[in-house]
Design a protein around this motif. Structure first.
Motif, mmCIF file in Angstrom:
data_model
loop_
_atom_site.group_PDB
_atom_site.id
_atom_site.type_symbol
_atom_site.label_atom_id
_atom_site.label_comp_id
_atom_site.label_asym_id
_atom_site.label_seq_id
_atom_site.Cartn_x
_atom_site.Cartn_y
_atom_site.Cartn_z
ATOM 1 N N GLY A 46 0.769 -1.231 0.000
ATOM 2 C CA GLY A 46 0.000 0.000 0.000
ATOM 3 C C GLY A 46 0.803 1.286 0.000
ATOM 4 O O GLY A 46 0.253 2.361 0.197
ATOM 5 N N GLU A 47 2.123 1.189 -0.227
ATOM 6 C CA GLU A 47 2.973 2.377 -0.287
ATOM 7 C C GLU A 47 3.860 2.314 -1.514
ATOM 8 O O GLU A 47 4.132 1.236 -2.035
ATOM 9 N N LEU A 48 4.345 3.480 -1.946
ATOM 10 C CA LEU A 48 5.292 3.514 -3.058
ATOM 11 C C LEU A 48 6.613 2.905 -2.607
ATOM 12 O O LEU A 48 6.997 3.024 -1.445
ATOM 13 N N TRP A 49 7.320 2.258 -3.531
ATOM 14 C CA TRP A 49 8.654 1.737 -3.232
ATOM 15 C C TRP A 49 9.543 1.992 -4.437
ATOM 16 O O TRP A 49 9.067 2.226 -5.541
ATOM 17 N N GLY A 50 10.838 1.938 -4.189
ATOM 18 C CA GLY A 50 11.790 2.138 -5.272
ATOM 19 C C GLY A 50 13.202 1.885 -4.802
ATOM 20 O O GLY A 50 13.427 1.389 -3.697
ATOM 21 N N ASP A 51 14.151 2.235 -5.652
ATOM 22 C CA ASP A 51 15.568 2.041 -5.349
ATOM 23 C C ASP A 51 16.153 3.342 -4.823
ATOM 24 O O ASP A 51 16.115 4.365 -5.509
ATOM 25 N N ALA A 52 16.701 3.285 -3.611
ATOM 26 C CA ALA A 52 17.361 4.450 -3.024
ATOM 27 C C ALA A 52 18.801 4.501 -3.506
ATOM 28 O O ALA A 52 19.483 3.476 -3.558
ATOM 29 N N MET A 53 19.246 5.691 -3.875
ATOM 30 C CA MET A 53 20.598 5.879 -4.395
ATOM 31 C C MET A 53 21.133 7.228 -3.939
ATOM 32 O O MET A 53 20.387 8.044 -3.429
ATOM 33 N N GLU A 66 20.212 14.001 -23.014
ATOM 34 C CA GLU A 66 20.071 15.140 -22.114
ATOM 35 C C GLU A 66 20.994 14.948 -20.925
ATOM 36 O O GLU A 66 21.516 13.868 -20.689
ATOM 37 N N ASP A 67 21.148 16.023 -20.136
ATOM 38 C CA ASP A 67 21.936 15.926 -18.912
ATOM 39 C C ASP A 67 21.333 14.891 -17.983
ATOM 40 O O ASP A 67 20.105 14.783 -17.860
ATOM 41 N N GLY A 68 22.197 14.136 -17.325
ATOM 42 C CA GLY A 68 21.750 13.150 -16.364
ATOM 43 C C GLY A 68 22.624 13.189 -15.134
ATOM 44 O O GLY A 68 23.421 14.113 -14.944
ATOM 45 N N TRP A 69 22.464 12.178 -14.286
ATOM 46 C CA TRP A 69 23.242 12.069 -13.060
ATOM 47 C C TRP A 69 23.782 10.673 -12.917
ATOM 48 O O TRP A 69 23.088 9.686 -13.189
ATOM 49 N N ARG A 70 25.015 10.584 -12.461
ATOM 50 C CA ARG A 70 25.609 9.299 -12.103
ATOM 51 C C ARG A 70 25.188 9.023 -10.663
ATOM 52 O O ARG A 70 25.339 9.876 -9.791
ATOM 53 N N LEU A 71 24.612 7.848 -10.438
ATOM 54 C CA LEU A 71 24.080 7.477 -9.131
ATOM 55 C C LEU A 71 24.811 6.265 -8.590
ATOM 56 O O LEU A 71 25.211 5.385 -9.350
ATOM 57 N N ARG A 72 24.921 6.200 -7.275
ATOM 58 C CA ARG A 72 25.526 5.039 -6.625
ATOM 59 C C ARG A 72 24.457 4.350 -5.790
ATOM 60 O O ARG A 72 23.791 4.967 -4.972
ATOM 61 N N ASP A 73 24.313 3.049 -6.016
ATOM 62 C CA ASP A 73 23.407 2.225 -5.233
ATOM 63 C C ASP A 73 24.181 1.747 -4.011
ATOM 64 O O ASP A 73 25.147 0.985 -4.138
ATOM 65 N N ALA A 74 23.772 2.178 -2.839
ATOM 66 C CA ALA A 74 24.496 1.847 -1.611
ATOM 67 C C ALA A 74 24.503 0.352 -1.312
ATOM 68 O O ALA A 74 25.380 -0.139 -0.610
ATOM 69 N N THR A 75 23.558 -0.390 -1.873
ATOM 70 C CA THR A 75 23.511 -1.834 -1.623
ATOM 71 C C THR A 75 24.449 -2.598 -2.536
ATOM 72 O O THR A 75 24.603 -3.803 -2.400
ATOM 73 N N GLY A 76 25.053 -1.900 -3.496
ATOM 74 C CA GLY A 76 26.027 -2.535 -4.385
ATOM 75 C C GLY A 76 25.376 -3.427 -5.414
ATOM 76 O O GLY A 76 24.320 -3.115 -5.931
ATOM 77 N N THR A 80 26.145 -1.217 -9.370
ATOM 78 C CA THR A 80 26.435 -0.289 -8.283
ATOM 79 C C THR A 80 26.288 1.161 -8.734
ATOM 80 O O THR A 80 25.761 1.987 -8.013
ATOM 81 N N TYR A 81 26.761 1.483 -9.939
ATOM 82 C CA TYR A 81 26.627 2.836 -10.473
ATOM 83 C C TYR A 81 25.757 2.807 -11.725
ATOM 84 O O TYR A 81 25.935 1.951 -12.591
ATOM 85 N N VAL A 82 24.813 3.735 -11.807
ATOM 86 C CA VAL A 82 23.996 3.878 -13.007
ATOM 87 C C VAL A 82 23.901 5.359 -13.333
ATOM 88 O O VAL A 82 24.157 6.215 -12.486
#
Length: 144
Positions: A46-53, A66-76, A80-82
């Motif tokens: 019943g709640e939104l979920w997703g990947d924290a980075m 377009e401009d984007g962002w390099r993200l690090r997934d703390a869970t590896g 790990t990086y997207v």
């Protein structure tokens, strides 16, 4: 009289239309290195979920050109990086008005459609390319 027919139920992994994220207008400077963000992927209990980075650095997002962002997934893990487009992201580390408005609109759109409290629903909006770029299905282009 023909037999009555009802369509089969939608499986939990079937893509759900996302009218909000593709139209979201977020500029590149909205997110800064060090910001904690989430990429909303669906509904759980019943709640939104997703990947924290965590935002690492600015980066060109080839699938959208377009401009984007390099993200690090703390869970590896394998990814790990997207690299992601800013409009996919929602702040976790601060309560910014734009992200709160987007989050509320996502809740209003998704939660009434997925009311099973025990279900984990992945809306199927994102895929990761061979170049570790997070791509929304509305942005996917052949050959990229």
């Amino acid at each position: 009289m023909p037999p009555s027919w009802t369509p089969p139920p939608t499986p939990a992994f079937a893509p759900t239309h996302d009218p909000l994220t593709p139209a979201r207008d977020i500029t590149h400077p909205h997110f800064q290195p060090g910001d904690q963000v989430v990429v909303i992927k669906g509904v759980a209990a019943g709640e939104l979920w997703g990947d924290a980075m965590r935002v690492v650095a600015p980066s060109w997002h080839t699938p959208t050109d377009e401009d984007g962002w390099r993200l690090r997934d703390a869970t590896g893990g394998a990814q790990t990086y997207v690299t992601a487009h800013p409009r996919y992201l929602v702040h976790l580390s601060r309560r910014c008005p734009d992200c709160l408005i987007h989050l509320r609109a996502m809740e209003d759109h998704l939660l009434p459609k997925h009311t099973d409290a025990n279900a984990l629903v992945d809306c199927g909006w994102y895929t990761t390319t061979a170049l570790n770029q997070l791509v929304h299905i509305a942005d996917a282009r052949s050959g990229r």
